[in-house]
Enzyme design. Structure first.
Site, mmCIF file in Angstrom:
data_model
loop_
_atom_site.group_PDB
_atom_site.id
_atom_site.type_symbol
_atom_site.label_atom_id
_atom_site.label_comp_id
_atom_site.label_asym_id
_atom_site.label_seq_id
_atom_site.Cartn_x
_atom_site.Cartn_y
_atom_site.Cartn_z
ATOM 1 N N GLU A 46 1.098 -1.164 -0.022
ATOM 2 C CA GLU A 46 0.057 -0.011 -0.065
ATOM 3 C C GLU A 46 0.977 1.241 -0.076
ATOM 4 O O GLU A 46 1.683 1.167 0.871
ATOM 5 C CB GLU A 46 -0.868 0.014 1.022
ATOM 6 C CG GLU A 46 -1.711 1.369 1.247
ATOM 7 C CD GLU A 46 -2.620 1.787 0.145
ATOM 8 O OE1 GLU A 46 -3.240 1.027 -0.548
ATOM 9 O OE2 GLU A 46 -2.392 2.986 -0.331
ATOM 10 N N GLY B 228 -7.031 1.253 3.035
ATOM 11 C CA GLY B 228 -8.539 1.127 2.943
ATOM 12 C C GLY B 228 -8.982 1.921 1.757
ATOM 13 O O GLY B 228 -10.114 2.145 1.190
ATOM 14 N N GLY B 229 -7.928 2.501 1.073
ATOM 15 C CA GLY B 229 -8.326 3.341 -0.203
ATOM 16 C C GLY B 229 -9.213 4.256 -0.134
ATOM 17 O O GLY B 229 -9.417 5.262 0.690
ATOM 18 N N THR B 230 -9.672 4.597 -1.256
ATOM 19 C CA THR B 230 -10.826 5.643 -1.828
ATOM 20 C C THR B 230 -11.872 5.620 -0.875
ATOM 21 O O THR B 230 -12.277 6.751 -0.290
ATOM 22 C CB THR B 230 -10.937 5.592 -3.308
ATOM 23 O OG1 THR B 230 -10.043 5.638 -3.961
ATOM 24 C CG2 THR B 230 -11.930 6.867 -3.628
ATOM 25 N N CYS B 231 -12.566 4.599 -0.752
ATOM 26 C CA CYS B 231 -13.954 4.422 -0.236
ATOM 27 C C CYS B 231 -13.820 4.942 1.384
ATOM 28 O O CYS B 231 -14.428 5.836 1.698
ATOM 29 C CB CYS B 231 -14.502 2.826 -0.085
ATOM 30 S SG CYS B 231 -15.912 2.935 0.803
ATOM 31 N N HIS C 233 -46.160 -1.580 8.347
ATOM 32 C CA HIS C 233 -46.625 0.012 8.155
ATOM 33 C C HIS C 233 -45.983 0.729 9.316
ATOM 34 O O HIS C 233 -46.126 0.341 10.437
ATOM 35 C CB HIS C 233 -48.139 -0.173 8.285
ATOM 36 C CG HIS C 233 -48.846 1.223 8.216
ATOM 37 N ND1 HIS C 233 -48.926 1.916 7.107
ATOM 38 C CD2 HIS C 233 -49.215 1.886 9.352
ATOM 39 C CE1 HIS C 233 -49.306 3.163 7.389
ATOM 40 N NE2 HIS C 233 -49.713 3.158 8.682
HETATM 41 C C1 LIG Z 1 -16.185 11.331 -3.561
HETATM 42 C C2 LIG Z 1 -16.353 9.797 -3.725
HETATM 43 C C3 LIG Z 1 -17.843 9.192 -3.330
HETATM 44 C C4 LIG Z 1 -17.804 7.922 -3.426
HETATM 45 N N1 LIG Z 1 -19.251 7.504 -2.809
HETATM 46 C C5 LIG Z 1 -19.249 5.778 -3.097
HETATM 47 C C6 LIG Z 1 -20.377 5.540 -2.548
HETATM 48 O O1 LIG Z 1 -21.158 6.194 -1.733
HETATM 49 N N2 LIG Z 1 -20.687 4.172 -2.665
HETATM 50 C C7 LIG Z 1 -19.813 3.440 -3.472
HETATM 51 O O2 LIG Z 1 -20.084 2.267 -3.569
HETATM 52 N N3 LIG Z 1 -18.734 3.875 -4.128
HETATM 53 C C8 LIG Z 1 -18.500 5.172 -3.877
HETATM 54 N N4 LIG Z 1 -17.328 5.744 -4.364
HETATM 55 C C9 LIG Z 1 -16.444 4.913 -5.516
HETATM 56 C C10 LIG Z 1 -15.637 4.077 -4.409
HETATM 57 O O3 LIG Z 1 -14.952 4.786 -3.544
HETATM 58 C C11 LIG Z 1 -14.649 3.060 -5.060
HETATM 59 O O4 LIG Z 1 -15.458 2.487 -6.274
HETATM 60 C C12 LIG Z 1 -14.023 2.021 -4.222
HETATM 61 O O5 LIG Z 1 -13.163 2.750 -3.235
HETATM 62 C C13 LIG Z 1 -13.591 0.760 -4.896
HETATM 63 O O6 LIG Z 1 -12.090 1.088 -5.079
HETATM 64 P P1 LIG Z 1 -10.830 0.096 -5.276
HETATM 65 O O7 LIG Z 1 -11.110 -1.222 -4.693
HETATM 66 O O8 LIG Z 1 -11.072 -0.115 -6.707
HETATM 67 O O9 LIG Z 1 -9.453 0.578 -4.719
HETATM 68 P P2 LIG Z 1 -9.318 2.071 -3.840
HETATM 69 O O10 LIG Z 1 -10.392 2.019 -2.776
HETATM 70 O O11 LIG Z 1 -9.509 3.245 -4.938
HETATM 71 O O12 LIG Z 1 -7.961 1.733 -3.221
HETATM 72 C C14 LIG Z 1 -6.880 1.520 -4.071
HETATM 73 C C15 LIG Z 1 -5.765 1.387 -3.229
HETATM 74 O O13 LIG Z 1 -4.623 1.159 -4.052
HETATM 75 C C16 LIG Z 1 -3.344 2.152 -3.425
HETATM 76 N N5 LIG Z 1 -2.588 1.916 -4.520
HETATM 77 C C17 LIG Z 1 -2.757 2.587 -5.805
HETATM 78 N N6 LIG Z 1 -1.572 2.311 -6.688
HETATM 79 C C18 LIG Z 1 -0.716 1.760 -5.830
HETATM 80 C C19 LIG Z 1 0.683 1.108 -6.004
HETATM 81 N N7 LIG Z 1 1.270 1.093 -7.295
HETATM 82 N N8 LIG Z 1 1.348 0.464 -5.105
HETATM 83 C C20 LIG Z 1 0.630 0.392 -3.765
HETATM 84 N N9 LIG Z 1 -0.510 0.808 -3.612
HETATM 85 C C21 LIG Z 1 -1.379 1.472 -4.628
HETATM 86 C C22 LIG Z 1 -4.108 3.314 -3.249
HETATM 87 O O14 LIG Z 1 -3.236 4.031 -2.246
HETATM 88 C C23 LIG Z 1 -5.414 2.907 -2.726
HETATM 89 O O15 LIG Z 1 -5.140 2.876 -0.859
HETATM 90 C C24 LIG Z 1 -17.031 7.133 -4.332
HETATM 91 C C25 LIG Z 1 -16.056 7.441 -4.846
HETATM 92 C C26 LIG Z 1 -15.699 8.956 -4.680
HETATM 93 C C27 LIG Z 1 -14.488 9.389 -5.194
#
Ligand SMILES: Cc1cc2nc3c(=O)[nH]c(=O)nc-3n(C[C@H](O)[C@H](O)[C@H](O)COP(=O)(O)OP(=O)(O)OC[C@H]3O[C@@H](n4cnc5c(N)ncnc54)[C@H](O)[C@@H]3O)c2cc1C
Length: 458
Positions: free
Chosen positions: A33, A38-41, A440
């Site tokens: 990582e 935990g990434g984007t979500c 209801h």
């Molecule tokens: C503002 C916003 C609101 C959202 N709201 C919702 C919602 O309400 N409901 C919903 O279902 N979805 C929502 N989403 C979409 C959702 O966040 C993503 O679809 C979800 O996080 C899935 O992401 P993922 O598992 O593909 O990877 P991500 O969660 O994006 O994680 C990828 C991880 O990989 C790491 N990484 C990347 N490249 C490398 C590398 N080369 N080496 C090591 N680590 C790396 C990153 O740092 C990151 O931690 C939202 C998105 C945004 C931007």
């Protein structure tokens, strides 16, 4: 060179769960990582935005307190530092939870740094080179920043930098009238900002049916959001402390001056700096990793899950990718991406819950179908709660009686839609809804009533 049974790149919504399953199956696993566990979500997507939406909803309801006979005794204020602190606290719990669970997992080694392929089965993380028999890519995506002249000269915001906002923008100009842009637009309007949404297409969230799109635009406009559709941003420039956005619409050029600009026009996969060429992993024209129905990439022994494979853009699609890969590799199941039914929600207030096909998509199939609609004003629970905006729409296959799709824009639409979704997975007739006794007063109890009013889709 440390060798593992499996390397997981990225800790988004599928990687950590897969790492746990692999370890439980006795495999030696490495997880890489580069930034926030935990990434984007968890960090910049679902969790923080839904936490902020809750604060915005509370401000909105507080302003409507008198409608409910409740006295506040003064103007409703929003303390943006406290709003952000609440968001940070909620995010922190989840983020630390993912990090701790991986770092304390026996059989799993965590590498913190940017991972990059250097060969089909070799990955470098910083100075360390790892090898593995199987590699799982879960690198997610990030905001697209378009090449608009002048944009790089102003301090624009994205969903990531929005997370640091602990002040009230005087006038937020949102570029992009789709899911992410609209959630931020309504929340900041409710916090007290002036908000303008600029959308290139002829209507907001063009993927939805026109009536849904219109109803959403009406709700947002009623709250005082300035919506400019059919508008192309052709330039951005500083104007004193403000930012001037130049827009072309219907052959006319105009300037919208705001204090802050949020770029929310789409997402791109984090695949550009992953060394995919070194491994021979094929990507499509938009740099999404090409996968088959079981999420295998073009290179044997390498899978891609989550947003980076372009087969979904949600937390639940990414998690479902994990379930598909784990099911196929560890549970002797045959699970496929094409088995899943489209489902998602738009978290403005009221929310839009979606399952299956839109009305426009049903029409395109050319199959005989039935449609039922109901205004939320006719739903007693919504009336009692004083939240009657929106409408519900359900489409049914005339011959099989199976539900084809639903758009529920109204109170609890994000929850109620699961009744529809589960029936769709069960391939059950819609009449099951009418045989069940519902509670209801709820929104869901009106689904059978709606289905009693199905009419041919003309
Ligand atoms: C503002 C916003 C609101 C959202 N709201 C919702 C919602 O309400 N409901 C919903 O279902 N979805 C929502 N989403 C979409 C959702 O966040 C993503 O679809 C979800 O996080 C899935 O992401 P993922 O598992 O593909 O990877 P991500 O969660 O994006 O994680 C990828 C991880 O990989 C790491 N990484 C990347 N490249 C490398 C590398 N080369 N080496 C090591 N680590 C790396 C990153 O740092 C990151 O931690 C939202 C998105 C945004 C931007």
């Amino acid at each position: 060179m440390p060798h593992y049974d499996a390397i997981v790149i990225g800790t988004g919504q599928s990687g950590p769960s897969l790492a746990r399953r692999l370890v439980a199956a006795g495999r030696k696993v490495a997880v890489a990582e580069r930034k926030l566990f935990g990434g984007t979500c968890i960090n910049t997507g679902c969790t923080p935005t839904k936490t902020l939406v809750a604060s915005a909803y509370t401000a909105h309801l507080a302003r409507r307190a008198a409608d409910y006979g409740v006295t506040i005794g003064g103007a409703v204020g929003v303390d943006m530092k406290a709003v952000k602190a609440r968001k940070d606290a909620v995010v922190g719990v989840s983020q630390r939870g993912v990090e701790r669970s991986l770092k304390t997992l026996d059989g799993c080694t965590v590498y913190e740094g940017h991972a990059r392929f250097i060969a089909p089965k070799q990955v470098a993380v910083g100075d360390t080179t790892l090898s593995a028999d199987q590699i799982f890519i879960n690198v997610g995506g990030r905001a697209v920043v378009p090449p608009i002249p002048g944009l790089d000269q102003v301090p624009y915001l994205t969903n990531s930098s929005m997370m640091d906002v602990d002040y009230l923008p005087g006038h937020l100009v949102v570029l992009g009238g789709s899911y992410i842009g609209l959630e931020f637009a309504q929340m900041f309007r409710r916090f007290g900002s002036e908000v303008t949404v600029i959308e290139l297409g002829p209507r907001l969230i063009a993927r939805e049916d026109e009536d849904v799109s219109r109803a959403i635009a009406d709700v947002l406009a009623d709250e005082g959001i300035d919506i400019r559709v059919g508008s192309k941003v052709v330039g951005v420039a500083r104007q004193g402390n403000d930012v001037a956005v130049t827009v072309e619409a219907a052959g006319q050029t105009s300037r919208i001056v705001g204090t802050h600009v949020l770029v929310a026009i789409g997402r791109r996969p984090n695949t550009d700096d992953l060394g995919l060429d070194k491994a021979g992993i094929a990507v499509d024209a938009r740099s999404f990793i090409i996968v088959d129905d079981e999420l295998r990439t073009s290179v044997p022994g390498i899978w891609a899950m989550g947003d980076c494979n372009g087969r979904g853009a949600f937390t639940h699609t990414s998690y479902n990718d994990f379930e598909i890969v784990a099911g196929n590799l560890l549970d002797h199941e045959r699970r496929r991406v094409s088995d899943r039914i489209t489902a998602y929600a738009l978290y403005i207030d009221p929310p839009l819950g979606r399952a299956g096909l839109t009305e426009a998509e049903v029409r395109k199939t050319g199959k005989p179908a039935l449609i039922a609609t109901m205004q939320m004003e006719d739903v007693s629970r919504a009336y009692e709660k004083g939240e009657t905006k929106g409408f519900m729409k359900i489409l049914v296959d005339r011959d099989s009686r199976q539900i084809l799709g639903a758009s529920l824009f109204g109170l609890a639409g994000d929850e109620v839609v699961h009744t529809i979704l589960d029936l769709m997975y069960a391939k059950a007739s819609y009449t099951v809804l009418q045989l069940a006794m519902h509670i209801h007063p709820t929104v869901s109890e009106f689904l059978p009533t709606m289905m009693g009013e199905l009419r041919p889709l003309e």
